[in-house]
Design an enzyme around this catalytic site. Structure first.
Site, PDB file in Angstrom:
ATOM      1  N   LYS A   1      -6.212 -10.435-100.877  1.00 49.71           N
ATOM      2  CA  LYS A   1      -4.900 -11.058-100.664  1.00 49.71           C
ATOM      3  C   LYS A   1      -3.771 -10.047-100.568  1.00 49.71           C
ATOM      4  CE  LYS A   1      -2.225 -15.019-101.884  1.00 49.71           C
ATOM      5  NZ  LYS A   1      -2.444 -15.652-100.580  1.00 49.71           N
TER       6      LYS A   1
ATOM      7  N   CYS B   1      -7.424  -4.028-106.243  1.00 46.86           N
ATOM      8  CA  CYS B   1      -8.311  -4.668-107.200  1.00 46.86           C
ATOM      9  C   CYS B   1      -7.442  -5.311-108.234  1.00 46.86           C
ATOM     10  CB  CYS B   1      -9.202  -3.653-107.879  1.00 46.86           C
ATOM     11  SG  CYS B   1      -8.306  -2.733-109.118  1.00 46.86           S
TER      12      CYS B   1
HETATM   13  N1  GLU Z   1     -11.133   3.378-105.303  1.00 49.78           N
HETATM   14  C1  GLU Z   1     -11.783   2.578-106.292  1.00 49.78           C
HETATM   15  C2  GLU Z   1     -13.158   2.124-105.826  1.00 49.78           C
HETATM   16  O1  GLU Z   1     -13.505   2.184-104.691  1.00 49.78           O
HETATM   17  C3  GLU Z   1     -10.955   1.387-106.712  1.00 49.78           C
HETATM   18  C4  GLU Z   1     -10.780   0.385-105.643  1.00 49.78           C
HETATM   19  C5  GLU Z   1     -10.006  -0.807-106.139  1.00 49.78           C
HETATM   20  O2  GLU Z   1      -8.769  -0.676-106.277  1.00 49.78           O
HETATM   21  O3  GLU Z   1     -10.644  -1.862-106.359  1.00 49.78           O
HETATM   22  O4  GLU Z   1     -13.937   1.720-106.611  1.00 49.78           O
END
Ligand code: GLU
Length: 592
Positions: free
Chosen positions: A587, A2
């Site tokens: 990406k 993210c």
């Molecule tokens: N594990 C978290 C989620 O599923 C963060 C995922 C991410 O890095 O966007 O919300």
């Protein structure tokens, strides 16, 4: 995976964070959220869809000086507003966003549930919030120390960012990237990558694993997560400005980046670090095996690189796929070398292998596009692609930079660098001419003709087989067409069962020794009524469609990727696919 973004300064924090998230959107784009601080109270807005979509909650109306934000690529819990970050503590005294996977979250969630915590989302992130709350209350710790303590319990690669209602931002890093930025106006930024900073950021600190950054009224401070000791901040100049990120006259970043390749190939030659190549050569001479490794397109670049190393430099090179390297962990030896081509320098699958490489004291060389990335920093031989920001999620120009760099490396080892540089520069010029020829129009027409195909086969031999694999990746990820790449010699062993009239196959046909082998497969398909799209420097009577590419020695195969990138682009355009942000693809895949 993210994007995380945080800001403290005199500008409108909501707008700054929204801008930052837009530039980070390539990292994840299923949902997003921003928390701002106004009159010591935290306001959070969240939304599903692209950044900035459906801002209805009056967000950003009141100007805040502090904000954090997140763009999500869901790993735990569906894509919903409720699961979007930031997640708030029970009393909304702080909010938190996470990049990564809290691998042991179920065990901690159970513990916290038994203590009475209620969870309103399905995410692992909310468990971190509750864990911090629990530690803060029971051990009577500050938010900073509770975050440190909680962080020690997180297994996996995780980076978190926290906004406290007193206006302080904390961020803790392990695995997933985190960069601190500033400028002369004393604004402070935190982000998952340095390219996302607005072009006013002039200095950065790349945060290391198990470090905590605190940004309060007196500017940033850095701490060791393990013992809480304060560390010094070592600022470095940021050389690539975020302002360069624009589509120019192109409708999509993907097309812009495809068209930039004559220039990025030139850069790969002109900015080649020959001093470091000299050092790398000594290390290669000592090694028994040279490995190359990558995931997705970088995995294809790694395989192509290994072919150049075997063919041109005649060294024992083996290519690995990031997520499939486990059984090599015991085989790495201290003098071995692993070469890592990577756009982001953050790919989790590859990083895991590199940990095994480091444990065996083997050496790492890398070719990375993102400044300050984890892989560059753990490499003994960190080369940079210098290809500028690549925003389209599907990589194009970085692949060719990687291929050209491997070609130059192999020739350096062979003592033929100068000739190779000349060929690469000529290749750049030939490509420029090719883009200005009728090739693009021809490929666009071809896309129109095959728009309804459900399956496409691509085949070639040696380097050309690797290019077929790269074409397959582009067709699948961007145009969402099922594609299958195979070595031409394997056709008769199984894929031939699928060949019947109207099946379309793309033949990547070399002009030298390997030509007849690939043409054999062409003949076998034609005999069964299939249609052949030939990509080659030379035509052949059995091609139903012919896309001519320029001849350029050992780089001809690299030029053969251009029609495939363009075909995927035009097919995606005509099939109305979200070209720059393909469905479900991110990406840089910083989670396993
Ligand atoms: N594990 C978290 C989620 O599923 C963060 C995922 C991410 O890095 O966007 O919300």
């Amino acid at each position: 995976m993210c994007g995380i973004f945080g800001y403290i300064g005199n500008n409108d924090a909501f707008k700054v964070v929204l801008g930052g998230l837009t530039r980070l959107e390539y990292r994840g784009y299923d949902s997003w959220g921003i928390s701002t601080l106004i009159n010591q109270s935290i306001n959070t807005i969240k939304s599903v869809g692209s950044i900035g979509s459906s801002i209805t909650d009056g967000a950003g109306k009141q100007k805040a000086k502090v904000a954090i934000g997140h763009t999500r690529w869901a790993t735990h819990g569906g894509v919903s507003k409720n699961n979007a970050h930031p997640h708030a503590s029970t009393d909304n005294s702080f909010v938190l966003a996470q990049n990564g996977i809290f691998e042991n979250f179920l065990e901690v969630k159970k513990e916290l549930s038994e203590k009475g915590f209620k969870f309103i989302s399905e995410t692992d992130t909310e468990v971190i919030v509750c864990l911090i709350e629990d530690i803060k209350k029971n051990k009577n710790l500050s938010l900073k120390d509770a975050a440190r303590e909680a962080f020690k319990r997180l297994e996996g690669r995780n980076t978190i960012i926290i906004l406290d209602k007193n206006g302080t931002i904390y961020a803790v890093k392990n695995g997933s990237p985190l960069v601190l930025g500033t400028n002369d106006a004393h604004e402070y930024y935190l982000s998952s990558d340095a390219l996302s900073f607005s072009d006013t950021v002039s200095k950065i600190v790349v945060i290391e694993n198990f470090q905590l950054v605190e940004i309060g009224g007196n500017g940033p401070k850095l701490f060791d997560v393990q013992n809480g000791k304060q560390l010094s901040l070592s600022w470095q100049n940021l050389e690539i400005a975020g302002g360069e990120i624009s589509k120019g006259n192109f409708e999509h970043f993907m097309l812009k980046e495809i068209r930039e390749q004559p220039e990025t190939i030139k850069i790969a030659v002109q900015m080649l670090d020959e001093d470091m190549l000299g050092k790398l050569k000594k290390s290669i001479n000592k090694s028994t095996t040279v490995y190359t490794i990558g995931s997705g397109t970088a995995g294809v670049a790694a395989a192509l690189g290994a072919i150049y190393l075997r063919k041109i430099a005649k060294i024992n090179a083996i290519s690995l796929i990031g997520a499939e390297a486990n059984e090599y962990y015991n085989l790495f030896k201290p003098d071995d070398l692993i070469i890592v081509p990577s756009q982001s320098g953050e790919t989790a699958d590859v990083l895991e292998t590199l940990e095994a490489v480091k444990a065996k004291n083997a050496k790492i060389a890398s070719f990375i596009n993102m400044p300050g990335s984890t892989i560059s920093r753990i490499s003994q031989f960190p080369f940079m692609a210098n290809a500028g920001p690549e925003i389209a999620v599907a990589t194009t120009k970085i692949f060719t930079s990687q291929a050209v760099w491997f070609y130059l490396l192999a020739n350096f080892l062979n003592g033929t660098l100068e000739q190779a540089k000349e060929i690469a520069l000529k290749t750049s010029g030939k490509l420029e001419d090719w883009f200005n020829s009728d090739a693009l129009g021809k490929i666009e027409n071809l896309a129109e003709e095959i728009i309804n195909e459900e399956d496409l086969y691509l085949f070639g031999k040696s380097e050309y087989y690797q290019i077929a694999r790269e074409g397959m990746i582009k067709l699948i990820e961007v145009a969402n067409i099922h594609a299958h790449a195979l070595p031409s010699g394997d056709l008769k062993h199984y894929v031939i069962a699928m060949i019947q009239p109207k099946v379309h196959a793309i033949a990547l046909v070399p002009d030298g020794d390997l030509r007849s082998d690939v043409l054999n497969a062409v003949g076998q398909i034609k005999t069964r009524g299939g249609t052949i799209i030939g990509i080659s420097p030379a035509s052949h009577s059995e091609f139903d469609y012919f896309i001519e590419i320029p001849k350029s020695g050992d780089l001809t195969a690299v030029l053969a990727v251009m029609p495939l990138q363009l075909l995927a682009y035009y097919l995606a355009l005509k099939r109305k696919k979200p070209i720059d942000k393909p469905r479900n693809i991110a990406k840089s895949v910083t989670v396993k």
